[in-house]
Enzyme design. Structure first.
Site, PDB file in Angstrom:
ATOM      1  N   LYS A  33       0.846  -1.195   0.000  1.00 46.03           N
ATOM      2  CA  LYS A  33       0.000   0.000   0.000  1.00 46.03           C
ATOM      3  C   LYS A  33       0.884   1.248   0.000  1.00 46.03           C
ATOM      4  CE  LYS A  33      -3.458   2.851   0.703  1.00 46.03           C
ATOM      5  NZ  LYS A  33      -4.291   3.238  -0.444  1.00 46.03           N
ATOM      6  N   CYS A 116      -2.123  10.253  -6.307  1.00 45.95           N
ATOM      7  CA  CYS A 116      -3.278   9.959  -5.448  1.00 45.95           C
ATOM      8  C   CYS A 116      -4.318  11.072  -5.608  1.00 45.95           C
ATOM      9  CB  CYS A 116      -2.871   9.835  -3.977  1.00 45.95           C
ATOM     10  SG  CYS A 116      -4.317   9.526  -2.932  1.00 45.95           S
TER      11      CYS A 116
END
Ligand code: SIN
Length: 299
Positions: A33, A116
């Site tokens: 992650k 992101c």
């Protein structure tokens, strides 16, 4: 890699247990992650929803902090490649994490997430070409080993060309992952007349069927414009057919996101066997027989 399939960062990779499950599956590699300096809870729930056509998420980088993932990388047995995704809240954070990774001298590969879409008030860095160039200059100085970046989708040939020219300047940059989710989409539930997720007024990154054509275009254009670099395809892969399409467009390997989230790690063996069956039907022996060999109707 024994298989070209692995997880997209964000899916099955937040905890050791999830990473071990990917390591123990038919995946050809695994990625952690995206991590930040400190652990993060991420955005309020509900922050992920699947629909018949894909998914929307605004997770907000929930993660255990970089030391957790670096510890995992330290104890990993490297039976398959390990990628470590890094997504600092600032360039300084990324430099600090990459400096720490360099000191560990591990055989893992960092994928620096420049895309992101889910941090309120923080635009996706890779849509700012000057800031991306500055980040890559500094990253190349502190991390003189192979690394990659995760890119957002681009939608214009001029932007493909500009970004590819910029990325081609950095020799240490060996791979680009195309694409992160298509940022800031909005899915609406007809019955409740509501957004599907809570953060950012319902805006979130799209994955799955919604994004396959955009992902393929990005894989195709970046692999054409950056022949010295690897392109990792990500977006809309749910069977051997979409994996084949990504490879045909030039991907070296492909990541599975939404489908993995919905199906679990059994997806890797299923998609791999579907890919092999498709290759056999077409008479291909290995990926190099068709990788990057997309035909266009003007030739
Ligand atoms: C998230 O945690 O919000 C997803 C990360 C990303 O899309 O880069």
């Amino acid at each position: 890699m024994a298989s070209p399939l692995y997880n997209a960062s964000g899916v099955m990779c937040r905890t050791r247990e999830e990473l071990d499950a990917v390591a123990g599956s038919a995946a050809g590699a695994l990625i952690t992650k995206s991590c930040t300096l400190l652990p993060r809870e991420g955005n309020p729930e509900p922050r992920y929803r699947a629909t018949p056509l894909g998914s929307i998420n605004s997770m907000g980088l929930p993660n255990e902090g970089y030391q957790y993932y670096f510890d995992y990388a330290r104890q990993f047995d490297y039976r398959k490649p390990l990628f470590v995704s890094i997504s600092g809240m600032s360039l300084d954070d990324n430099l600090q994490m990459l400096t720490a990774l360099r000191a560990l001298n591990l055989p893992c590969l960092p994928e620096v997430n420049l895309s992101c879409p889910n941090l309120p008030g923080k635009p996706q860095l890779a849509y700012d070409f000057a800031a991306t160039a500055e980040a890559l200059e500094q990253i190349s100085q502190v991390y003189p080993h192979p690394f990659g970046v995760k890119l957002p989708p681009y939608f214009d040939p001029v932007h493909f060309a500009q970004m590819a020219a910029l990325l081609n300047r950095f020799d240490g940059l060996r791979f680009v992952t195309c694409i992160n989710s298509v940022g800031n989409g909005l899915l609406v539930d007809l019955e409740s007349e509501s957004t599907l997720i809570r953060p950012k007024g319902g805006l979130g990154g799209l994955g799955g069927d919604y994004v396959l054509p955009t992902a393929l275009a990005n894989v195709r254009e970046f692999s054409r414009l950056m022949p010295e670099k690897h392109v990792i395809g990500c977006g809309g892969i749910k069977s051997g057919a979409e994996a084949f399409m990504h490879l045909l467009c030039g991907a070296t390997a492909v990541q599975i996101g939404t489908c993995l989230h919905e199906e679990g790690v059994a997806a890797f063996a299923r998609i791999e066997s579907e890919l092999i069956e498709l290759m056999q039907r077409k008479g291909y022996q290995c990926l190099a027989d068709f990788r990057g060999k997309l035909k266009t109707l003007d030739c």
